[in-house]
Design a protein around this motif. Sequence first.
Motif, short mmCIF file in Angstrom:
data_model
loop_
_atom_site.label_atom_id
_atom_site.label_comp_id
_atom_site.label_asym_id
_atom_site.label_seq_id
_atom_site.Cartn_x
_atom_site.Cartn_y
_atom_site.Cartn_z
N THR B 47 49.54 -10.00 90.40
CA THR B 47 50.36 -9.21 89.51
C THR B 47 49.89 -8.87 88.34
N ARG B 77 47.05 -1.06 94.68
CA ARG B 77 48.20 -1.11 94.38
C ARG B 77 49.29 -1.37 95.40
N GLU B 78 49.77 -2.46 95.70
CA GLU B 78 50.73 -2.82 96.76
C GLU B 78 52.13 -3.18 96.27
N ARG B 79 53.27 -2.97 97.08
CA ARG B 79 54.50 -3.39 96.83
C ARG B 79 55.12 -4.09 97.75
N GLU B 80 55.32 -5.30 97.59
CA GLU B 80 56.05 -6.15 98.40
C GLU B 80 57.68 -5.78 98.20
N THR B 83 60.74 -7.09 95.56
CA THR B 83 59.89 -7.81 94.36
C THR B 83 59.74 -6.96 93.17
N ARG B 84 59.69 -7.27 92.16
CA ARG B 84 59.77 -6.56 91.00
C ARG B 84 58.42 -6.04 90.50
N SER B 85 57.40 -6.82 90.96
CA SER B 85 56.15 -6.36 90.35
C SER B 85 55.08 -6.05 91.33
N ASP B 86 54.18 -4.83 91.01
CA ASP B 86 53.25 -4.54 91.76
C ASP B 86 52.03 -5.63 92.24
#
Lengths: 170, 170
Positions: B47, B77-80, B83-86
């Motif tokens: 992160t 860049r990925e986004r789970e 969750t709040r963070s890349d």
Amino acid sequence: MADVEDDRMALLRFVERFGLVLREAGMAPMPARVLAYALADDADHYTAGDLARGLGVSPAAISGAVRQLVQVGLLVREREPGTRSDLYVLDDRDLWSRFMTAELASLRRFEEAVAGGVELLGTERPGGRRLAETRDFMAFLHGELVDALARWPAERDRLAAERNGAPVPR
Amino acid sequence: MADVEDDRMALLRFVERFGLVLREAGMAPMPARVLAYALADDADHYTAGDLARGLGVSPAAISGAVRQLVQVGLLVREREPGTRSDLYVLDDRDLWSRFMTAELASLRRFEEAVAGGVELLGTERPGGRRLAETRDFMAFLHGELVDALARWPAERDRLAAERNGAPVPR
DNA sequence: CACATGCTTCACGAACTTGTGAAGTGTGTT
DNA sequence: AACACACTTCACAAGTTCGTGAAGCATGTG
């Protein structure tokens, strides 16, 4: 004869444009300009004063720039007996091969830095493995570049022969 | 467990050393550090906060750095969901091939700038001839690099097979 | 031997770059 | 719905880099 003036302006514009590209490749501004100018203008040697007047910058700026260029081998300093100024000549035969050969040294530093990391981390941990692959790639690239540079003279001559052997008919 | 602390320090020292080399190659300081860190540390994704804490710099500095790295394709860049963070992942397979491919674009700009000069000066005058040779060399080098990059995957696999197939006997 | 010329060195001002702290924005949590 | 958290954006201060002008240093010339 404003045409001569125009040509000069056009040349200087090209020098700036090309110089910018050289700077992006990591060269300092002034050496980049001097190199571009020495390449594109028609003289086969320049005094420091020629360069200063030609580029419209102070002699002081030239002084530092030519020193760097001489150091990396892109410019050769010569001295005609009985004259007060050094002559700078762009040894254009294989200029860029030599330039690239110098660049390879920085690739070498790259390899060394990464190899140090691999030694530090070992190849068991993910980070170490990534570094090891990086090192391998750099070594591979290094080898490929050396090979390519070795092929260039032949390729160059081939291109020249092609152009001379089948010149534009008139 | 001061060893862990020591390892962290050693890692950061490596990051600085490697980052310096990357900077010499034209990368900005912060992206260079982030890349070196993401490569050498063992996580497979980070992160922005991980990077900031790991490198001991402000989140603000990370923000700009990762943007640049993502832009040139060195970081993904990925986004789970939920969750709040890349998450930033270093897609290490072919990382450097992709990096070099991007570098080729700058070589391309180089070629274009020189070609413009040739057009401006013609190939009759010494300056124009020098530029024409420069252009030819750059085109040659470009081609060679493309070929080399195409060969890398095979070479990489060959190296891997060699290491796995004939591991150090004990 | 004094002078002129051309280059070099040095110290400085201007412009740019870098990373920080503070404020702002969006997103999940309670 | 309000809060808390994580990241981003912004303005700024510190540091760095760049090219200039002025002074200094050689090297031929009258």
